[in-house]
Design a protein around this motif. Structure first.
Motif, PDB file in Angstrom:
ATOM      1  N   ARG A  56      -2.258 -57.788 -19.314  1.00 24.06           N
ATOM      2  CA  ARG A  56      -1.792 -56.418 -19.064  1.00 24.06           C
ATOM      3  C   ARG A  56      -2.760 -55.384 -19.612  1.00 24.06           C
ATOM      4  O   ARG A  56      -3.044 -54.367 -18.971  1.00 24.06           O
ATOM      5  CB  ARG A  56      -0.413 -56.222 -19.709  1.00 24.06           C
ATOM      6  CG  ARG A  56       0.193 -54.821 -19.550  1.00 24.06           C
ATOM      7  CD  ARG A  56       1.510 -54.720 -20.296  1.00 24.06           C
ATOM      8  NE  ARG A  56       1.330 -54.802 -21.731  1.00 24.06           N
ATOM      9  CZ  ARG A  56       1.098 -53.753 -22.535  1.00 24.06           C
ATOM     10  NH1 ARG A  56       1.005 -52.528 -22.028  1.00 24.06           N
ATOM     11  NH2 ARG A  56       0.963 -53.922 -23.844  1.00 24.06           N
ATOM     12  N   VAL A  57      -3.280 -55.630 -20.821  1.00 23.65           N
ATOM     13  CA  VAL A  57      -4.189 -54.707 -21.488  1.00 23.65           C
ATOM     14  C   VAL A  57      -5.432 -55.475 -21.915  1.00 23.65           C
ATOM     15  O   VAL A  57      -5.325 -56.568 -22.477  1.00 23.65           O
ATOM     16  CB  VAL A  57      -3.538 -54.045 -22.727  1.00 23.65           C
ATOM     17  CG1 VAL A  57      -4.541 -53.151 -23.463  1.00 23.65           C
ATOM     18  CG2 VAL A  57      -2.306 -53.245 -22.336  1.00 23.65           C
ATOM     19  N   VAL A  58      -6.605 -54.901 -21.642  1.00 22.26           N
ATOM     20  CA  VAL A  58      -7.872 -55.489 -22.057  1.00 22.26           C
ATOM     21  C   VAL A  58      -8.605 -54.479 -22.938  1.00 22.26           C
ATOM     22  O   VAL A  58      -8.834 -53.334 -22.522  1.00 22.26           O
ATOM     23  CB  VAL A  58      -8.747 -55.858 -20.844  1.00 22.26           C
ATOM     24  CG1 VAL A  58     -10.124 -56.339 -21.299  1.00 22.26           C
ATOM     25  CG2 VAL A  58      -8.061 -56.932 -20.003  1.00 22.26           C
ATOM     26  N   VAL A  59      -8.941 -54.905 -24.149  1.00 29.91           N
ATOM     27  CA  VAL A  59      -9.719 -54.079 -25.068  1.00 29.91           C
ATOM     28  C   VAL A  59     -11.147 -54.600 -25.051  1.00 29.91           C
ATOM     29  O   VAL A  59     -11.433 -55.682 -25.583  1.00 29.91           O
ATOM     30  CB  VAL A  59      -9.151 -54.121 -26.497  1.00 29.91           C
ATOM     31  CG1 VAL A  59      -9.958 -53.201 -27.421  1.00 29.91           C
ATOM     32  CG2 VAL A  59      -7.684 -53.714 -26.507  1.00 29.91           C
ATOM     33  N   PRO A  60     -12.073 -53.867 -24.423  1.00 30.76           N
ATOM     34  CA  PRO A  60     -13.461 -54.337 -24.354  1.00 30.76           C
ATOM     35  C   PRO A  60     -14.174 -54.128 -25.674  1.00 30.76           C
ATOM     36  O   PRO A  60     -13.675 -53.426 -26.566  1.00 30.76           O
ATOM     37  CB  PRO A  60     -14.055 -53.456 -23.252  1.00 30.76           C
ATOM     38  CG  PRO A  60     -13.303 -52.162 -23.378  1.00 30.76           C
ATOM     39  CD  PRO A  60     -11.897 -52.550 -23.778  1.00 30.76           C
ATOM     40  N   GLY A  61     -15.349 -54.709 -25.801  1.00 27.68           N
ATOM     41  CA  GLY A  61     -16.138 -54.498 -27.014  1.00 27.68           C
ATOM     42  C   GLY A  61     -16.498 -53.044 -27.193  1.00 27.68           C
ATOM     43  O   GLY A  61     -16.453 -52.503 -28.307  1.00 27.68           O
ATOM     44  N   HIS A  62     -16.845 -52.387 -26.093  1.00 27.22           N
ATOM     45  CA  HIS A  62     -17.209 -50.975 -26.095  1.00 27.22           C
ATOM     46  C   HIS A  62     -16.663 -50.340 -24.819  1.00 27.22           C
ATOM     47  O   HIS A  62     -16.579 -50.994 -23.780  1.00 27.22           O
ATOM     48  CB  HIS A  62     -18.731 -50.806 -26.137  1.00 27.22           C
ATOM     49  CG  HIS A  62     -19.387 -51.488 -27.301  1.00 27.22           C
ATOM     50  ND1 HIS A  62     -19.596 -50.866 -28.513  1.00 27.22           N
ATOM     51  CD2 HIS A  62     -19.871 -52.746 -27.449  1.00 27.22           C
ATOM     52  CE1 HIS A  62     -20.186 -51.701 -29.348  1.00 27.22           C
ATOM     53  NE2 HIS A  62     -20.365 -52.857 -28.719  1.00 27.22           N
ATOM     54  N   GLY A  63     -16.315 -49.075 -24.895  1.00 23.03           N
ATOM     55  CA  GLY A  63     -15.809 -48.384 -23.721  1.00 23.03           C
ATOM     56  C   GLY A  63     -14.293 -48.301 -23.719  1.00 23.03           C
ATOM     57  O   GLY A  63     -13.611 -48.768 -24.632  1.00 23.03           O
ATOM     58  N   ASP A  64     -13.754 -47.706 -22.671  1.00 17.47           N
ATOM     59  CA  ASP A  64     -12.330 -47.402 -22.617  1.00 17.47           C
ATOM     60  C   ASP A  64     -11.480 -48.652 -22.426  1.00 17.47           C
ATOM     61  O   ASP A  64     -11.823 -49.559 -21.658  1.00 17.47           O
ATOM     62  CB  ASP A  64     -12.042 -46.426 -21.475  1.00 17.47           C
ATOM     63  CG  ASP A  64     -12.711 -45.068 -21.667  1.00 17.47           C
ATOM     64  OD1 ASP A  64     -13.080 -44.761 -22.827  1.00 17.47           O
ATOM     65  OD2 ASP A  64     -12.865 -44.335 -20.678  1.00 17.47           O
ATOM     66  N   VAL A  65     -10.330 -48.668 -23.112  1.00 22.22           N
ATOM     67  CA  VAL A  65      -9.339 -49.720 -22.918  1.00 22.22           C
ATOM     68  C   VAL A  65      -8.865 -49.692 -21.462  1.00 22.22           C
ATOM     69  O   VAL A  65      -8.678 -48.632 -20.872  1.00 22.22           O
ATOM     70  CB  VAL A  65      -8.155 -49.520 -23.884  1.00 22.22           C
ATOM     71  CG1 VAL A  65      -7.026 -50.503 -23.584  1.00 22.22           C
ATOM     72  CG2 VAL A  65      -8.624 -49.655 -25.330  1.00 22.22           C
ATOM     73  N   GLY A  66      -8.683 -50.881 -20.881  1.00 24.40           N
ATOM     74  CA  GLY A  66      -8.261 -50.948 -19.486  1.00 24.40           C
ATOM     75  C   GLY A  66      -7.304 -52.096 -19.249  1.00 24.40           C
ATOM     76  O   GLY A  66      -6.549 -52.503 -20.139  1.00 24.40           O
ATOM     77  N   ASP A  67      -7.372 -52.638 -18.042  1.00 25.99           N
ATOM     78  CA  ASP A  67      -6.502 -53.743 -17.668  1.00 25.99           C
ATOM     79  C   ASP A  67      -7.347 -54.886 -17.114  1.00 25.99           C
ATOM     80  O   ASP A  67      -8.565 -54.940 -17.340  1.00 25.99           O
ATOM     81  CB  ASP A  67      -5.435 -53.280 -16.666  1.00 25.99           C
ATOM     82  CG  ASP A  67      -6.037 -52.641 -15.414  1.00 25.99           C
ATOM     83  OD1 ASP A  67      -7.219 -52.910 -15.108  1.00 25.99           O
ATOM     84  OD2 ASP A  67      -5.322 -51.873 -14.732  1.00 25.99           O
ATOM     85  N   ALA A  68      -6.708 -55.786 -16.381  1.00 26.84           N
ATOM     86  CA  ALA A  68      -7.400 -56.974 -15.898  1.00 26.84           C
ATOM     87  C   ALA A  68      -8.565 -56.650 -14.972  1.00 26.84           C
ATOM     88  O   ALA A  68      -9.465 -57.489 -14.797  1.00 26.84           O
ATOM     89  CB  ALA A  68      -6.405 -57.894 -15.180  1.00 26.84           C
ATOM     90  N   GLN A  69      -8.597 -55.448 -14.415  1.00 26.95           N
ATOM     91  CA  GLN A  69      -9.702 -55.089 -13.531  1.00 26.95           C
ATOM     92  C   GLN A  69     -11.028 -55.088 -14.275  1.00 26.95           C
ATOM     93  O   GLN A  69     -12.077 -55.381 -13.686  1.00 26.95           O
ATOM     94  CB  GLN A  69      -9.448 -53.718 -12.893  1.00 26.95           C
ATOM     95  CG  GLN A  69     -10.475 -53.329 -11.833  1.00 26.95           C
ATOM     96  CD  GLN A  69     -10.514 -54.310 -10.672  1.00 26.95           C
ATOM     97  OE1 GLN A  69      -9.473 -54.723 -10.161  1.00 26.95           O
ATOM     98  NE2 GLN A  69     -11.720 -54.697 -10.255  1.00 26.95           N
ATOM     99  N   LEU A  70     -10.999 -54.793 -15.575  1.00 25.73           N
ATOM    100  CA  LEU A  70     -12.227 -54.844 -16.370  1.00 25.73           C
ATOM    101  C   LEU A  70     -12.829 -56.245 -16.345  1.00 25.73           C
ATOM    102  O   LEU A  70     -14.045 -56.417 -16.237  1.00 25.73           O
ATOM    103  CB  LEU A  70     -11.957 -54.434 -17.818  1.00 25.73           C
ATOM    104  CG  LEU A  70     -11.704 -52.963 -18.121  1.00 25.73           C
ATOM    105  CD1 LEU A  70     -11.422 -52.782 -19.607  1.00 25.73           C
ATOM    106  CD2 LEU A  70     -12.895 -52.115 -17.707  1.00 25.73           C
TER     107      LEU A  70
END
Length: 297
Positions: A221-235
């Motif tokens: 549901r939620v993806v926290v990347p190493g850098h950049g904006d928090v997003g979802d599975a599309q990341l």
């Protein structure tokens, strides 16, 4: 990487965002060399994900985490050994239990000192954050998987195997369907390939792609990347698709005996045309170099 010295890599609590019940992220606010930092709570314990670069950033994170914990036990983990993610771990010694996978522990021991020197060379603003840095020592080292019970919430630490680095780890919070990826995923940026032959060639484009396929299939549901904006599975899908295209286009040109210099020129133009808004264009060349080396491996 000269562009990464334009802003001082300082963790700013103004980037605080709630992800779910008893879970927040300190956003990097798109400042280079500042990671997204997670703080995940349960009834009796709190886990911090990433430290920021160097002791001063780590002091900011530790103070926030201690206040957030309100007496709960503190744990620390890092997604991989690179300086902005793990080079504040020593500050947590005696205050939090530090746990990472075995390959990451080896990366930290063997490569950590060299990365201190390399990052200091990126400019005064980066070197300032590394003043007085001492590399941390993990308290708990696991092989492939570790389930951490925070009290009513179990956090899953999973070693992915060699990808962005040899010791990559993802952090999953199943009850909230949140995934912390470290630098396996960046939002709004080309994938960072730390391809520095002969000094560091552990990054693997082919294995990274395989990891991203597995992660994307889970669709958190939620993806926290190493850098950049928090997003979802599309990341996850975006990184998977980029790596696949990068591999396919590189290998097709390599099969035609095209020079690596020409491959870089053509693929850089192609990728920038597809993602003109993405930062980190210098990493395309590194990715091509890595995949050229893997072509006949």
């Amino acid at each position: 990487m000269a562009e990464q010295t334009m802003l001082e890599p300082v963790v700013d609590l103004a980037g605080l965002r709630e992800l779910a019940r008893d879970m927040v992220v300190i956003s990097n606010r798109r400042v280079p060399l500042v990671p997204n930092i997670g703080v995940i709570g349960g009834r009796h314990s709190v886990l911090v994900v990433e430290t920021g670069m160097g002791p001063r950033n780590a002091e900011t994170v530790l103070k926030f985490a201690a206040d957030y914990a309100k007496g709960r036990k503190l744990y620390l983990t890092t997604t991989h050994f690179h300086p902005e993610h793990a080079f504040g771990a020593r500050t947590f010694a005696g205050e939090a239990t530090y746990l990472i996978n075995r390959d990451q522990a080896e990366d930290l021991r063997l490569k950590g000192p060299g990365y201190v020197g390399m990052f200091r060379g990126l400019g005064e603003l980066v070197a300032r954050q590394l003043e007085g840095v001492e590399l941390g020592q993990p308290d708990i080292v696991y092989d492939q998987a570790y389930d951490l019970d925070l009290g009513g919430r179990v956090v899953q630490l999973r070693a992915t195997g060699r990808a962005h680095s040899k010791g990559d780890q993802v952090v999953q919070v199943p009850d909230a369907d949140v995934l912390f990826t470290g630098d396996l995923v960046e939002a709004g940026q080309f994938a960072i390939f730390p391809w520095f032959p002969p000094h560091d060639t552990d990054v693997s484009g082919t294995r990274w792609l395989a990891v991203m396929r597995r992660l994307a299939d889970d669709r958190p549901r939620v993806v926290v990347p190493g850098h950049g904006d928090v997003g979802d599975a599309q990341l996850l899908a975006d990184v998977r698709d980029y790596l696949q295209l990068l591999r396919d286009e590189t290998w097709a040109r390599r099969d035609s005996a095209m020079s690596e210099e020409t491959i870089v020129e053509e693929i850089s133009a192609l990728m920038i045309a597809r993602h003109p808004e993405w930062a980190g264009r210098e990493w395309i060349e590194k990715g091509v170099g890595c995949l050229c080396a893997e072509h006949c491996a």
